[in-house]
Each structure stands twice: as structure tokens, then as C-alpha cells.
Design an enzyme around this catalytic site. Sequence first.
Site, PDB file in Angstrom:
ATOM      1  N   ASP A 330      33.171  61.765  60.806  1.00 42.64           N
ATOM      2  CA  ASP A 330      33.763  60.451  61.024  1.00 42.64           C
ATOM      3  C   ASP A 330      33.144  59.917  62.320  1.00 42.64           C
ATOM      4  O   ASP A 330      32.636  60.692  63.145  1.00 42.64           O
ATOM      5  CB  ASP A 330      35.280  60.589  61.150  1.00 42.64           C
ATOM      6  CG  ASP A 330      35.940  59.316  61.625  1.00 42.64           C
ATOM      7  OD1 ASP A 330      35.704  58.270  60.999  1.00 42.64           O
ATOM      8  OD2 ASP A 330      36.663  59.363  62.632  1.00 42.64           O
ATOM      9  N   ASP A 523      39.154  62.893  62.905  1.00 39.72           N
ATOM     10  CA  ASP A 523      40.328  62.932  63.777  1.00 39.72           C
ATOM     11  C   ASP A 523      41.422  61.956  63.381  1.00 39.72           C
ATOM     12  O   ASP A 523      42.510  61.987  63.936  1.00 39.72           O
ATOM     13  CB  ASP A 523      39.916  62.623  65.228  1.00 39.72           C
ATOM     14  CG  ASP A 523      39.612  61.139  65.422  1.00 39.72           C
ATOM     15  OD1 ASP A 523      39.028  60.526  64.501  1.00 39.72           O
ATOM     16  OD2 ASP A 523      39.968  60.600  66.487  1.00 39.72           O
TER      17      ASP A 523
END
Length: 645
Positions: A330, A523
Amino acid sequence: MSIKNRFVFSLILSLPLLIEMFTTPLGIMLPGGVWTMFFLTTAVMAVSAGPFIESAWAAFRHHHANMDTLVAIGTTTAYLYSFYAMLAGKDVFFESAAFVVTLILLGQYFEEKMKHSASGAVSKLVDLQAKDAEVMRDGQLVKVPLAEVAVGDIIRVRPGQKIAVDGVITEGTSTIDESMVTGESMPVTKKAGDHVIGATMNSNGTFMFKASKVGNDTLLSQIVEMVKKAQTSHAPIQKSVDKVADIFVPAVLIVAIATFTIWYVFIGASLVTAMLFAVSVVIIACPCALGIATPTALMVGTGRSAKMGILIKNGEVLEAANHVKTVVFDKTGTITEGHPQVTDIVGDEATVLRVAANLEVSSEHPLAAAILDKAKAEKVDVTAAENFQAIEGKGVQATVDGQQAFIGNDKLIADYKLDATLSDRMAQLQSEAKTVVLVGIADQIIGLIAIQDAPKASSAGAMAALKARGLRTVMLTGDNQRVAEAIAAEVGIDTVIADVLPGDKADHVKQLQAEGPVAFVGDGINDAPALTTADVGIAMGSGTDIAIESGGIVLVKNDLMDVVRALELSKKTFNRIKLNLFWAFIYNTLGIPVAAGVFAVFGLALNPEIAGLGMALSSLSVVASSLLLNKSKLTSTPATDAHVA
């Protein structure tokens, strides 16, 4: 009774037997002697070994054999023979039966503890939802529970509130932080006609919106469902041992029966002698070493990794990490810091920053926060500007040092002249995917401030290290293509997949899995499905609780170099498990012929007691092998790990 309670019960009753085994040569016996040993072992067999025996019997009825079959046969044989030997006045080895059960339960307890470490992921997702909403009913705004919100309801959202459900704005404007769901690093300005997502956070405006999706149809609910499915899609590592046991267990039983038959029928040995050889075969093959091969390596490997700030949750992760071909990241909060930062100031830096900070000191916008953070770092004196006014769609203006000052986006160029030098510099900064704000005073633009969610210091090094290990790197983000490609070029990412909706992240991971096992590093809440879908989910410790719960590995220090260390340590730990299992099986395989009396003519034979001791030594060798993990070298180990290794 739980595995933990069975283990504690077995341990308490087995310890006196262990003490007695070492004190007997000194002439010190337990009170009650062999009868005390019998009663203690009987209690262990009835309470702690009972489930093993039941499982073995159930497997036998279905023509199947597993680890429980080995445990049940080994301990029951040891127990029954010891009972016979006690009545016949011969040497007993009740302690072997009791300690086999204790050690096997110890392994199962640690395995169970690790398997359940991530069990709260779905409940944490559900907790993200708003609990209630202000809904228009009969011309009045009424606060109702979330469950009572229906499609078509008009809902008001005030500053700082969570958006209850998915919908479309009908009135008002605001800035909404959608990073938890979309991965977009910058808050998004929303107006009438724009869609909003349930569970995202409203920043500084009040607006009304019409509910379009409620209940199980909302985006958050769909993410919950994806996490549920992904969490049930993995197989435990111990199943590979059970598959081997399907062959190993029947083979051991056949050898034991053959041993008894050959010695008693063909060689003419006594019934007791033939039975001793047969019992020795079963005892030497007892799976104590097999049972602890996996959990001991897991304990050592995960213990060492925890000291390095890397939390490995279960054995499934270790097995998968051994085969990873692609590492997917990500962007926001993973490769980047996760919050906007001032990267460039064009013009007289001190003046531009002071004017901008004075204009933004009263603003709650994230870009304003980045400017104020920079001003604080540079020790700029900031005082609130006067006569503060908004320039609709462009920025703000106010009085600074008695002069009219302004700050805003590139739409201000239509109102103020921008010289060629600043124009060229702005184009360059924008090509680097940075957000550029213009700062002016006295009707003249005096400088530019570029703001960006900058990469972490460890990002580039981590990508280089992963490539050196032959791994492909991919960025998967909800951010726009230009920003994503700029960050990827800066840190050295191989492939960029941008503009990805939250529900599509897991789908992209599945597509990448067609080319080989995938590790995903993230996250945010939006990363939860991808973390659980990937073969190895790696969550940043600074991320959301749901991301941390969904990941099989958690990086406490948020250092991307720990991704490299986690994969390397996982591989070493899993390889150690395979080595432990190999030696455990080899030990049993080599020990069986000796126990069967094949070399008795040369004076080499094992009675059941020696076989039991050999079984215990095999377990110790497995433990020693696992402890050697603490001495293994990691190519990416930082200097701070020296005390751990």
C-alpha cells in the site's frame, strides 16, 4: 477441559515422576513407590490423554491415522505395559507415558495460542461503524440507532462526526478524510452530488446526504465479509505432518506386530521378551519429537523476531513466506509517512513560510497543518491574521502585517500574475505529484509551497533489498496514477497499480497470486481484505487496529527494512521446522530396527525403558535444534539485533 488446563494438570502430576526417575539410582523413591507412579499416570491418562485416545478411535473408525493416533498408541502401550510390569515385579516406565502426554500438550498449547492471536479482526471492523445518525423524520432531525437508518433517509453530518452509511450529498460542502477506506492520502472536498462512504470521518463542514446503501450493502460491511472469507481460507502447517502420519502410523503398528510374531513364533522367545521388543518399537516411534518440532521452532523464531520488533502470528505465515515471489505495498502510511509534509518552498523561504503560516493558523485543513508543522520546525513566529475571508474555490485571504495577503491553489493565477520563473517551477513540482499552494501579499504572488506525503526513509532501501532477494515489488493504492508513479519512481517500485477501490484490492492480490505467492504490506482499514487474502499479510504497527489484526506479521517499528527481515526470518524458521521434522522421523526410522531386536545378536537392543529415554532425548535434540535459530545469521539483521542473536 481446555488444552491449557490439560497441560497444567499433566505437568503437575508428571513432575514427581520425573524427579523419581533421577532419584531412583540414589535409592530415593516416591512415597508409595510404584503404586504412586501408577495412580499419577492413571490420572494423566484419564484426564489429559483422554481426548487423544478419543480422537485416535474416531480416526480409526474412518480408516484414518493422525498425530493423535501416534500419541494414543504410544502412551497407551507404555501405560499398559508398565501396569503389567508393575504386577509382574519388573521395571516400569510410567513416567514415559505421562511425559509424552505433557510434552505433546505443551506443543499444542503454544500452537493454539498463536492461531487465535488474530481472532478479533472482524469485530474490530464492525466497531468502526457509527453507532447512530441524525435523520430527518417528519421535518425534524432525530438521532436514531444505525440499525434504523433506511435507504432514502436524509442524514445530517456535523464537523468531527463519522458518516453513518453510504450515500450522496444533497446540501452543503465539507472536507472528508477517506484515507481509512480509499487509501487517498489527502482529505477530499465533497459537495452536493458527491458520494460519501460510511465510517469515514467528516472534517470541518456540515452537510446533508441521502442514504443509498445501508446494513450489509455498505462498503464497510462488504469489507467485513471479505475479511471473514479470507480468514477461513488458510490450512494449518501441522496438516503436512498428519499426512505423513497416515503412512507412518500403520507402518509402525505393522512393524510392532511383526516384531512380536517373529520373536515369539519363529525365534521362540518368551511371551514377555517378544512383547518387550514390540513395545520398544512403539515407544521408540512415539511422536513426542514430531509433536514439538513445529511449536518449539515457532516459539524460538517468533521470540527472536519479537525482540527485533517483528511480530509473527502463526505457522501458516512461515510456510507461505518460504515461497513468496511478489511483495505488494500500500502507499499511504506504508511506503509514505501517511501525512502531508512541506517538501519545497520557492521564493524568500522565511517570508513565504511566515505569511503562509499566519494565514493558515486558524485553519483545520491538513495542508494548513503541514505548513504550520514546517513553521514550527523552522521556529517561525506565527500570529493569527486579521479580516480572514475565503476566496471561493481558490483559497483564503486576510490582513498580515497591515497588508492584504492570500494563499490558495493554482486557480489564483486567474486573479494574480505569476511570473515565468515561478510558473516553470510550479509545473515542475506538480509533475513530481506534489500539491502546490501559491502565497502572495499586496496583490503579488511571492512564492510557492509544495506539499506531499513523502516516502519513508527506509522505503528505497527496502525495495532494493527485496529486489536483491529476487522478489518483485508492486504498489497497490487508491491514490491517483500520477502521485503513485512519482512515489514508485522515487523508491524503486517495479509495478504500479493505482486508482484502486477498497473492494478491489483483494481482487488485485488474487490476480497477482496467479503468478506465485504474494505478500501484502499495508496499514489502513481498506487494506484488511488484501492483508488476509495475501499468502502473507504484513501490517505496519502504526496502522489501524483492524490492519494489525488482519496481518499475519506486524512490524512494530514501521521500518520497511523489517519487511525484508520478516520474510528472511520466517523462511529460516520454517526451514528449521522442516529440519526438526526430518530428524524426528529419521530418529524414529533408525531407532525402530534396533528396538525390534534386529541387532540383538550383536548385543545391541533396546528395552522399553531405554526406548523411552531415547524418545526423550530425541525431543531434547529437537529443542536444541530450535534454539539454534537464535544463532542463525540474517543478511539484513541490523546492529541492534546483536544482543538478540
